[in-house]
Write a protein that holds these residues in place. Sequence first.
Motif, PDB file in Angstrom:
ATOM      1  N   ARG A   1       0.743  -1.223   0.111  1.00 12.80           N
ATOM      2  CA  ARG A   1      -0.069   0.187  -0.068  1.00 12.80           C
ATOM      3  C   ARG A   1       0.828   1.281  -0.052  1.00 12.80           C
ATOM      4  NH1 ARG A   1      -4.748  -0.223   4.113  1.00 12.80           N
ATOM      5  NH2 ARG A   1      -5.756  -1.701   3.004  1.00 12.80           N
TER       6      ARG A   1
ATOM      7  N   GLU B   1       3.709   5.423  -4.946  1.00  9.61           N
ATOM      8  CA  GLU B   1       4.890   5.730  -5.896  1.00  9.61           C
ATOM      9  C   GLU B   1       4.512   5.375  -7.490  1.00  9.61           C
ATOM     10  OE1 GLU B   1       9.369   6.526  -4.701  1.00  9.61           O
ATOM     11  OE2 GLU B   1       8.347   4.514  -4.097  1.00  9.61           O
ATOM     12  N   THR B   2       3.860   4.285  -7.565  1.00 10.98           N
ATOM     13  CA  THR B   2       3.903   3.495  -8.536  1.00 10.98           C
ATOM     14  C   THR B   2       2.512   3.505  -9.407  1.00 10.98           C
ATOM     15  OG1 THR B   2       3.399   1.595  -7.949  1.00 10.98           O
ATOM     16  CG2 THR B   2       5.611   1.914  -8.435  1.00 10.98           C
TER      17      THR B   2
ATOM     18  N   VAL C   1       0.885   5.665 -11.128  1.00 12.44           N
ATOM     19  CA  VAL C   1       0.666   6.197 -12.513  1.00 12.44           C
ATOM     20  C   VAL C   1       1.189   5.063 -13.368  1.00 12.44           C
ATOM     21  CG1 VAL C   1       1.105   8.059 -14.242  1.00 12.44           C
ATOM     22  CG2 VAL C   1       0.958   8.527 -11.925  1.00 12.44           C
ATOM     23  N   ALA C   2       2.347   4.589 -13.081  1.00 14.06           N
ATOM     24  CA  ALA C   2       3.121   3.594 -13.879  1.00 14.06           C
ATOM     25  C   ALA C   2       2.059   2.304 -14.029  1.00 14.06           C
ATOM     26  CB  ALA C   2       4.355   3.177 -13.087  1.00 14.06           C
TER      27      ALA C   2
END
Lengths: 371, 508, 327
Positions: free
Chosen positions: C316, C321-322, C324-325
Amino acid sequence: MIDWVSDLLFWIVFGSILLFLRGRRIFWTVGALGMLLLFNQFFTPGFFHLQVLDGHLYGSRIDVLNQGAKVMLLSLGMVLVIATGGVDLSVGAVMAIAAAVSSRLLVTEHLPAGFAIAAALVVSILAGAWNGVLVAGFGIQPIVATLVLMVAGRGVAQLITEGQIINFLDPTMVYLGNGHLFALPFTLTLVLLMLGLAFFLVRRTAVGLFIESVGDNAEASRYSGINARQVKFLVYAFSGFCAGLAGLVACSNIKSADANNIGLYLELDAILAVVVGGTSLQGGRFYLVGALVGGLFIQTLTTTLYARNVSSDISPVPKALVIIAVCLLQSESFRTRLARVVRPSERVLQPIGSRPPQKPITMTSHDSTES
Amino acid sequence: MANSLLEIVGLTKSFPGVTALDGVDFALRGGEIHALMGENGAGKSTLIKVLTGVFPRDAGETRLEGKIIAPRSPREAEGLGISTVYQEVNLIPHLSVAENICLGRQPTWLGVIRWPAIANRARAALARLDLSLDVNRQLSAYSIAVQQLIAIARALDISAKLLILDEPTSSLDRNEVEELFKKLRKLRAGGLGIIFITHFIDQVYEISDLITVLRNGCRIGCFATKDLPRIKLVSHMIGKAVHQVEALEQKRASAASIRSEAPMLEARGLARKGSLRPLDLDIRPGEVVGLAGLLGSGRTETAKLLFGVDRADQGTVRMNGREVRFDSPRAAIRYGIALTPEDRKVAGIIPNLTVRENIVLALQTRRGSWRRLSVAEQAKLADRFIQALGIKTPSREQTVRNLSGGNQQKVLLARWLAIEPKLFILDEPTRGIDVGAKSEIERLIQSLRQDGLAVLFISSELEEVVRQSQRVVVLRDRRKVDELREGEISEGAIMQSIANPNLERTGA
Amino acid sequence: MIRLNPKYIPLLATALVLLAVFVTGSLLYPNFGTPRVAVNLLNDSAFVGVAAVGESFVILSGGIDLSVGSMVAFVGILIAKLLQVGWDPFLAMGVALCVGTAAGAVMGGLIHFFELPPFLVTLAGLFCLRGLGFVIYPESIGIDHPFYGQVLPQLSILVAPKAVLPFTAMCFLSSVVVGTFVASFTRFGRNVYAVGSNENSARLMGLPVGRTKITTYALASFFSALGGIVATFYMQSGNPASFVGLELDAIAAVVIGGTLLTGGVGFIPGTLMGVLILGLIQQIIIFNGTLNSWWTRIVIGALLLVFIVLQKLISRGGDRETLVAAK
């Protein structure tokens, strides 16, 4: 002579039911059950024999109803869980816990049967609620979340029975899985009662709509204001309740609680029943009665294998093949591949112009090509 | 076109019910940046996916350096020298930078991966883009912009002849775009052919040599960038001549003036890290407020904050003077806010449920689980809206999946109108639907406004915003840059606000 | 300034748990820390361990294999039967490995080509193998081949006074070594991580997703079959009804070993530690004498829960951080 008449009557009733269901999803499930029964009609001597003893009906078909009760009960809970896009692997373990709690209270603690049954059901609901908290509260994937109880549940059940197999003779407990009502096994009444309860719970309230909505498109459901957590919590708790009831029936059947073996692998039968009943493992639309008929189908399959002297140890093999076959038929990519084999002329590569003109009915697939 | 690097002739691809590409031609030379432009649903992504073997083609021919190619997978396309970098960085966040660059083609010795060689190769690949990173760190430790560059480095690590960039700048800020373009120019000088897909018109004029415009799966034309005026490009993309756009503007003059009542919704300093900078917004009953800006300017983010889909970490919202706080759409709905989302399929319709069920959903949710609408009530409600909004469906029991986009949108509008909302947020309500349905929806919005609803109208089509709104809030780079009032609103004014770098939060 | 990579947190937690369990055992029981107990531990958990190495690959690839227990039992009875009818033990083992691997490849194929859920396909595999075991022979068969009786006991190493490392333990440890090598030093291994982390990205990166998935299930079944062979060494018999629920132990060991159940993150040595933790808990319960064996399951369940929740919390945090990726 009497058998002839009753068989004919049975098939007339069955046929008309089938005819009535034409065009509905459940038609295929009932049809598959019919095929299996038809096979038995011709190839399994005595399968259709019915007799009356002490005012109760006996026969293979009655056995199917009686023995299938556990799977049918489980499938009622499982179908709702699967409709939300989840799965409950712990129902077998919960069955063991319910059996352990009831027989321990009954035999070791000398409490009345009614109390023991009620306590077992409460514990089962709590077990289901535990799954619900992990799935809905913590957002853990259902397979993983219910795995925890699947692993630990039998340990808990053994803890309750202190590793013993507890035998009992209490008439109320024994009646649950062996009694008769209206000449038919009491378990059948129990299944119908639970179907009624499930039906009321999901179709007389809006819960069913919310379950299907969450299972079909969770994101859109959130945008519509549906409380997915509440819905999920509810279905896992209900699944626990169903498993508890099935566990009581299972231990009543054999008049003892064996924490190691009660409900072993029954979670698989329940999942299978739901899938055969027409509900997709992806979630969304669900079919309560379909799941029940699916449960009957599996039990008929098991009983057929017994009747044909296939050892109970080997009977999992055909079941596994049925699972795969049914899932393949539901699988989109299998269908397209199959279609390609059946109609090889419609291959993908075609020169311009030879394509049949297609009417644009929908924009959806078009949208999906643009991210 | 003897020296073409890539030549596509008559490419056709259809999906059940729709032709996504209809005999499209395309050509690209080495050392050239060729922009592919088009509205949503024009067929850009389909073209790329067919070209790289994600989808099989129905007809047409592709030549790379004169040789006919027909890759059946991205892997095969890569082998031919065609590499693609997608908008949503398709790398593996859990693995290291070095590994992401070399994955699938790691240097090995007798099948054993040589880790030191991987790091060196990754450094070399990054060096081609003038980047120096700690290649052993996990990919997810870096920003999206850097990940984007790493993806390009990966694409170039094999001997790529053709680089396809599918909306690479959507999640980058101005400086990052600048940085990316610098690298792209360098690569162009090195002889690489680049296909550049984007929504940003400015960027196209900044970097591309040629522009091919697609619309509804057809090629409209291929133009040299320097000879194509912007207004022409826009008119090619939306398929309308310039004078038509102007004619539409005059209709708005008949709109009633704003009712000078107290605002129904007041947002002050509403913000969320990484999605929206502090924003003030008032909406009055009987008013349509337009939210204009380019893709990624914060329009949808604003809607999501107001509707409680995302939680704001700053600022206050007042409804009718009382401070409220939404941490879920459920809370917002309770205050009479409704939202039709930008992505109808992901966040809007429940595809396998019927029209009736989709329409009653929000009302039923507000009533709760136990007070179920009876079947008769549901049917009555559904029929009423099917008739009122002219939803074209064989019956109310039709599954929504089988309706056209416009009718799906109407079902969504019906779902929300059923709860009689006070504030209606419409995020791209006319995207991807046919012209007839579009004008019906526009008429509906005006009639709602006249009934005293407050409407927040979001659209990427400026003319639509101009026609609909009494007030327009202009967003750029996730912040409010201007607010236009009745009388000031025109496409030109909005464009100016978006373009003018000196504007910052004027107006209320 | 050392920033701990979040992917090592579960592994670190595993190491701490292992240490804690070991210290607890040593403090409670004086003989607990002896090399002999350690060797017994390796011997007792050898077949689970070998199977868990295979399970690690499947879980790393984002799937799950529920057929482990049935496979171990099936291979056991197959070998026992083949030896009974006079086959050469090596030939029998070879056949068992081939059959097992092929079964895995079929399951992988069904999962990949027809997009069926892994748990369902491997569940069917569980049913099939269990039933086929009974088809071979419905009861336990003892193995009295000279290879088992005389050769095997010699294949052991004295590692410390009164502590002999048996062949089963060596099989276990070498499986871990081979597994670690495959996971970290082959393209296939890295592809498994990529597919488990994000299948769609892996496909767009041009990785052979289908081949990787099918190979993963084949490899896992190979290890399960090898686990079955090790089990025959350990039990000196084959029984089609044995090892019910072994898959749960294997999965638990993998998860407690720090591998993310959603795939893409984890280490094979972690699985070794996970297996040892499960073994130690069993040892403690045996040493105690008054505690019953069902406590093992409850403790394993509890540990599983702790690790699953821990993973959820970590991922979680990482998601942000990821975001959008990940589209």
